[in-house]
Design an enzyme around this catalytic site. Structure first.
Site, mmCIF file in Angstrom:
data_model
loop_
_atom_site.group_PDB
_atom_site.id
_atom_site.type_symbol
_atom_site.label_atom_id
_atom_site.label_comp_id
_atom_site.label_asym_id
_atom_site.label_seq_id
_atom_site.Cartn_x
_atom_site.Cartn_y
_atom_site.Cartn_z
ATOM 1 N N ASP A 95 8.743 -9.651 31.484
ATOM 2 C CA ASP A 95 8.566 -10.788 32.759
ATOM 3 C C ASP A 95 8.936 -10.964 33.705
ATOM 4 O OD1 ASP A 95 5.812 -10.268 32.750
ATOM 5 O OD2 ASP A 95 5.558 -11.557 31.684
ATOM 6 N N LYS A 129 6.730 -10.522 38.942
ATOM 7 C CA LYS A 129 6.408 -10.664 40.019
ATOM 8 C C LYS A 129 6.442 -12.261 40.480
ATOM 9 C CE LYS A 129 1.711 -9.580 40.406
ATOM 10 N NZ LYS A 129 0.986 -8.721 39.361
ATOM 11 N N MET A 169 -0.234 -22.944 35.863
ATOM 12 C CA MET A 169 -0.639 -22.366 36.943
ATOM 13 C C MET A 169 -1.337 -23.107 37.586
ATOM 14 S SD MET A 169 -1.539 -18.665 36.058
ATOM 15 C CE MET A 169 -2.584 -19.178 34.393
HETATM 16 N N1 SAH Z 1 2.481 -16.781 28.179
HETATM 17 C C1 SAH Z 1 2.829 -17.942 29.262
HETATM 18 C C2 SAH Z 1 2.183 -18.613 30.488
HETATM 19 C C3 SAH Z 1 1.987 -17.749 31.759
HETATM 20 S S1 SAH Z 1 1.451 -17.940 32.857
HETATM 21 C C4 SAH Z 1 3.156 -19.151 28.424
HETATM 22 O O1 SAH Z 1 2.867 -18.563 27.267
HETATM 23 O O2 SAH Z 1 4.085 -19.660 28.754
HETATM 24 C C5 SAH Z 1 2.784 -18.145 34.297
HETATM 25 C C6 SAH Z 1 2.679 -20.467 33.938
HETATM 26 O O3 SAH Z 1 3.016 -20.730 32.749
HETATM 27 C C7 SAH Z 1 3.485 -20.283 35.005
HETATM 28 O O4 SAH Z 1 2.291 -20.676 36.414
HETATM 29 C C8 SAH Z 1 3.716 -21.910 34.702
HETATM 30 O O5 SAH Z 1 2.136 -22.359 34.449
HETATM 31 C C9 SAH Z 1 4.206 -21.650 32.823
HETATM 32 N N2 SAH Z 1 5.194 -21.506 32.494
HETATM 33 C C10 SAH Z 1 5.917 -20.346 32.563
HETATM 34 N N3 SAH Z 1 7.430 -20.166 31.740
HETATM 35 C C11 SAH Z 1 7.334 -21.776 32.363
HETATM 36 C C12 SAH Z 1 8.258 -22.361 32.557
HETATM 37 N N4 SAH Z 1 9.687 -22.136 31.852
HETATM 38 N N5 SAH Z 1 8.458 -23.805 32.973
HETATM 39 C C13 SAH Z 1 7.212 -24.510 33.476
HETATM 40 N N6 SAH Z 1 6.066 -23.374 33.440
HETATM 41 C C14 SAH Z 1 5.926 -22.696 32.410
#
Ligand code: SAH
Length: 248
Positions: free
Chosen positions: A34, A56, A171
């Protein structure tokens, strides 16, 4: 027929993957990863491993989920070990469940390896706990994204406002202002403390504290934390920062 491990990489810090996740990454013949995965992790893959970027940007171009599912299926038939590497945890807004479902329906063995989700890791970096004795005893992990096909939200923020102590919103960067309005309508005080952690553990990381009354949309990716734990955590952080760490 190979097997597919659906692995959580943790947030941007490559050290936050689990030992099991790292071991599988080292053994993988194909790694499908990802956008929000720490790219340093890819250097642990074995020589000759095929690395496939399916990331993406929000609203940007990249393979669809259906195409990702098909890719995983294709590779699983061709090699022994496929690792599907997700940012954070594969099952927290990661669609890892859909991937495993697709594969299992086609007779492919798959397994989940949990990861540190950004919603918990990003606040922890700033000393903000999701729950803390005497301050917060419940937490909800929610998405702030609307369902474009239904023209409405997945999450009823008005009801959530009174139901849980801490809200951790994924998100929600672009809809933060609207979410704040709904939480206020649901009865939360405009003084409720809020933290926004953007690009946690990446080089462009940003940490903002505000209140619900002042919350505006921000750039993504961001985790938004709403609740008293924010003020308590920030107070602890300020205290800790006055202590000079012993030489390591
Ligand atoms: N599976 C991932 C989430 C994926 S959805 C998890 O468990 O973290 C994508 C969302 O995750 C982004 O829009 C944001 O809200 C959050 N996100 C993921 N990585 C991030 C990071 N390094 N810093 C801040 N928000 C993050």
């Amino acid at each position: 027929m190979g097997r597919v491990y659906i692995v959580g990489a943790g947030p941007g810090d490559p050290e936050l993957i689990t030992v099991k996740g790292l071991r599988l990454l080292q053994a993988a013949d194909v790694v499908v990863y990802d956008r929000l995965v720490a790219k340093e992790l890819l250097s642990y893959t074995k020589r000759g491993a095929l690395l496939v970027d399916v990331g993406k940007s929000p609203g940007g171009v990249g393979p669809s989920q259906e195409e990702i599912n098909e890719l995983l299926y294709k590779y699983a038939k061709a090699v022994d070990i496929v690792v599907r590497l997700h940012g954070g945890d594969p099952l927290v807004f990661g669609r890892g469940f859909e991937e495993c479902l697709y594969l299992a329906e086609r007779g492919i063995y798959c397994e989940f390896v949990p990861g540190v989700t950004s919603g918990l890791a990003a606040p922890a970096k700033y000393y903000i706990p999701p729950v803390a004795r005497g301050i917060a005893s419940s937490v909800a992990l929610v998405t702030g994204r609307e369902d474009p096909s239904k023209g409405r939200r997945f999450v009823n923020f008005r009801k959530l406002a009174g139901a849980v102590d801490t809200l951790i919103i994924y998100m929600g960067a672009s809809t933060a202002g609207e979410i704040a309005r709904e939480l206020l309508e649901g009865g939360l005080s405009p003084e409720t403390s809020v933290a926004v952690i953007r690009s946690a553990y990446f080089s462009d990381e940003e940490f903002i504290t505000t209140t619900l009354g002042e919350l505006k949309s921000v750039a993504s990716p961001a985790i938004i934390v709403v609740g008293h734990v924010v003020a308590k955590g920030v107070a602890l952080m300020e205290h800790v920062r006055k202590i000079s760490p012993p030489p390591s």
